[in-house]
Design an enzyme around this catalytic site. Structure first.
Site, short mmCIF file in Angstrom:
data_model
loop_
_atom_site.label_atom_id
_atom_site.label_comp_id
_atom_site.label_asym_id
_atom_site.label_seq_id
_atom_site.Cartn_x
_atom_site.Cartn_y
_atom_site.Cartn_z
N ARG A 110 0.82 -1.21 0.00
CA ARG A 110 0.00 0.00 0.00
C ARG A 110 0.86 1.27 0.00
O ARG A 110 0.47 2.29 -0.56
CB ARG A 110 -0.92 0.01 1.22
CG ARG A 110 -2.14 -0.88 1.05
CD ARG A 110 -2.98 -0.90 2.30
NE ARG A 110 -4.34 -1.35 2.02
CZ ARG A 110 -5.30 -1.43 2.94
NH1 ARG A 110 -5.06 -1.08 4.19
NH2 ARG A 110 -6.52 -1.84 2.61
N LYS A 151 -16.07 -17.32 4.86
CA LYS A 151 -17.49 -17.26 5.16
C LYS A 151 -18.36 -16.85 3.99
O LYS A 151 -18.21 -15.76 3.44
CB LYS A 151 -17.73 -16.29 6.32
CG LYS A 151 -17.13 -16.81 7.61
CD LYS A 151 -17.63 -16.03 8.78
CE LYS A 151 -17.28 -16.73 10.09
NZ LYS A 151 -17.61 -15.92 11.24
N GLY A 194 -6.57 -7.92 0.63
CA GLY A 194 -6.77 -8.85 1.75
C GLY A 194 -5.98 -10.13 1.54
O GLY A 194 -4.84 -10.11 1.06
N GLY A 242 -12.08 -4.74 1.53
CA GLY A 242 -13.48 -4.40 1.80
C GLY A 242 -14.03 -3.39 0.81
O GLY A 242 -15.16 -3.53 0.33
C1 3PG Z 1 -8.56 -1.84 5.59
O1 3PG Z 1 -7.41 -2.27 5.69
O2 3PG Z 1 -9.56 -2.57 5.52
C2 3PG Z 1 -8.73 -0.34 5.46
O3 3PG Z 1 -7.54 0.29 5.73
C3 3PG Z 1 -9.85 0.14 6.35
O4 3PG Z 1 -9.58 -0.18 7.69
P1 3PG Z 1 -10.78 -0.44 8.68
O5 3PG Z 1 -11.43 -1.72 8.25
O6 3PG Z 1 -10.18 -0.52 10.06
O7 3PG Z 1 -11.73 0.73 8.55
#
Ligand code: 3PG
Ligand code: MG
Length: 389
Positions: A43, A195, A347, A370
């Protein structure tokens, strides 16, 4: 979310920033190792083109990021190590500002973890106004946080004259929009992870727009239970069963949705477990599924090879344990080696690619786990909406 990306404001719309202070929201929420050093700097590296572009235009930068989910000021979540890491990558000094009250002069300043301010996650207008007052313009390059309506990702745009997306943010949104709106076909979605309930919106969206959906990982096990197969001690909960029932009712047994045809099963969740292949799938009580089997690996790899576009999110097995990694390894290689356009959600699938050294072998590795999934589901991302129109 169909963002007409032509209306996303970008660096081209920023105007003259020579000598001006630009607040740049970055997502440097990166994993740290046991010594507190940066363990995966993807990142950080991917934000550098935006930082360089702004510096070349003469802007003075104030970088803002969160790290973790601290409840208030907490030295364990200091951005100190990240400022040091960025400084090493850039070969330039990065000054850490301890708080909003003490912003030192300098061309490259990083504010301490914005989540030390309680108003950040509440999108407090007073905090947004304070942030806005610090800057002549705002650039958001934190696509990974675009699904959060926080003061530094959304509120601030109401308190600055100019607000645009950075280069990484723009590329993320355009790539995902293209995937949803005009993919090279066939479009193949490979969806894994633990999940089913967490990914139901994404599965449904791809069942609408993709030519083929390949499921794997823990989230596929409830599907077998719903089909009346024995799954032993495999991961499965009520929410997963409900999601699987909903999806199966929608698609019947058409050839658009593929479930694994065989599974690797283990008698314990550990390195030294005994392993077997369950084919056809019929798992005894003492065993649990931990990966896709060899026939599934081959079947899925063939479909990925013949695709025009591949979207992959989520590992298809417990790849963090070496003997359970073969399925995810095979998917990662198939995605890296296909001639298709390949988009990988952040992720765990991003971590898997990086672990196998394939992070540079895909068309686009998203920095938003996300955020990317919410965009695919069709939700409005507050961070994107704030920079649109
Ligand atoms: C992440 O890594 O999902 C983003 O940086 C957002 O972080 P958060 O889920 O703690 O809001
Ligand atoms: Mg998150």
């Amino acid at each position: 979310m169909h963002v007409p990306t032509t209306t996303l404001r970008t660096l081209d719309d920023l105007g003259d920033v020579a000598g001006r202070r630009v607040l740049v929201r970055v997502d440097f929420n990166v994993p740290l190792d046991d010594e507190g050093a940066v363990a995966d700097d993807t990142r950080i590296r991917l934000a550098i083109p935006t930082l360089r572009a702004l510096r070349e235009r003469g802007a003075r930068l104030l970088l803002v990021s969160h790290l973790g989910r601290p409840k208030g000021p907490d030295p364990r979540w200091s951005l100190g190590p990240i400022a040091a890491h960025l400084a090493a990558l850039l070969g330039e000094e990065v000054v850490l500002a301890p708080s909003l009250d003490e912003i030192p002069a300098g061309d490259l300043v990083m504010l301490e973890n914005i989540r030390f301010e309680p108003g950040e996650t509440q999108n407090d207008p007073a905090l947004a106004a304070r942030l806005g007052a610090l800057a002549d313009a705002y650039v958001n390059d934190a696509f990974g946080s675009a699904h959060r309506a926080h003061a530094s990702t959304e509120g601030i745009v109401h308190h600055v004259d100019r607000s645009v997306a950075g280069l990484l943010f723009e590329r993320e949104v355009r790539t995902l929009d293209r995937l949803l709106d005009e993919p090279e076909r066939p479009l193949v979605a490979v969806l894994g992870g633990a999940k089913a309930a967490d990914k139901i919106g994404v599965i449904n969206r791809f069942l609408e727009i993709a030519d083929t959906v390949l499921l794997g990982g823990g989230m596929s096990y409830p599907f077998f239970a719903v089909q009346g197969k024995r799954i032993g001690r495999s991961l499965c909960d009520e929410a997963g069963l409900e999601a699987a029932r909903e999806v199966l009712a929608r698609v019947g047994t058409g050839d658009r949705l593929h479930l694994p045809v065989d599974l690797v099963v283990a008698d314990a969740f550990s390195e030294d477990a005994h392993l077997q292949v369950s084919d056809p799938i019929d798992i005894d009580d003492a065993w649990e599924a931990i990966d896709i089997g060899p026939r599934t690996r081959e079947l899925y790899a063939g479909i990925i090879r013949d695709a025009g576009t591949v979207f992959w999110n989520g590992p298809v097995g417990a790849f963090e344990i070496e003997p359970f990694a073969a399925g995810t390894h095979a998917i990662a290689h198939a995605v890296a080696e296909t001639g298709a356009i390949t988009v990988v959600g952040g992720g765990d699938s991003g971590a898997a690619l990086t672990r196998f050294g394939l992070q540079d072998s895909v068309t686009h590795l998203s920095t938003g786990g996300g955020a990317a999934l919410e965009l695919i589901e069709g939700r409005v991302l507050p961070g994107v909406a704030a920079l649109t129109g």
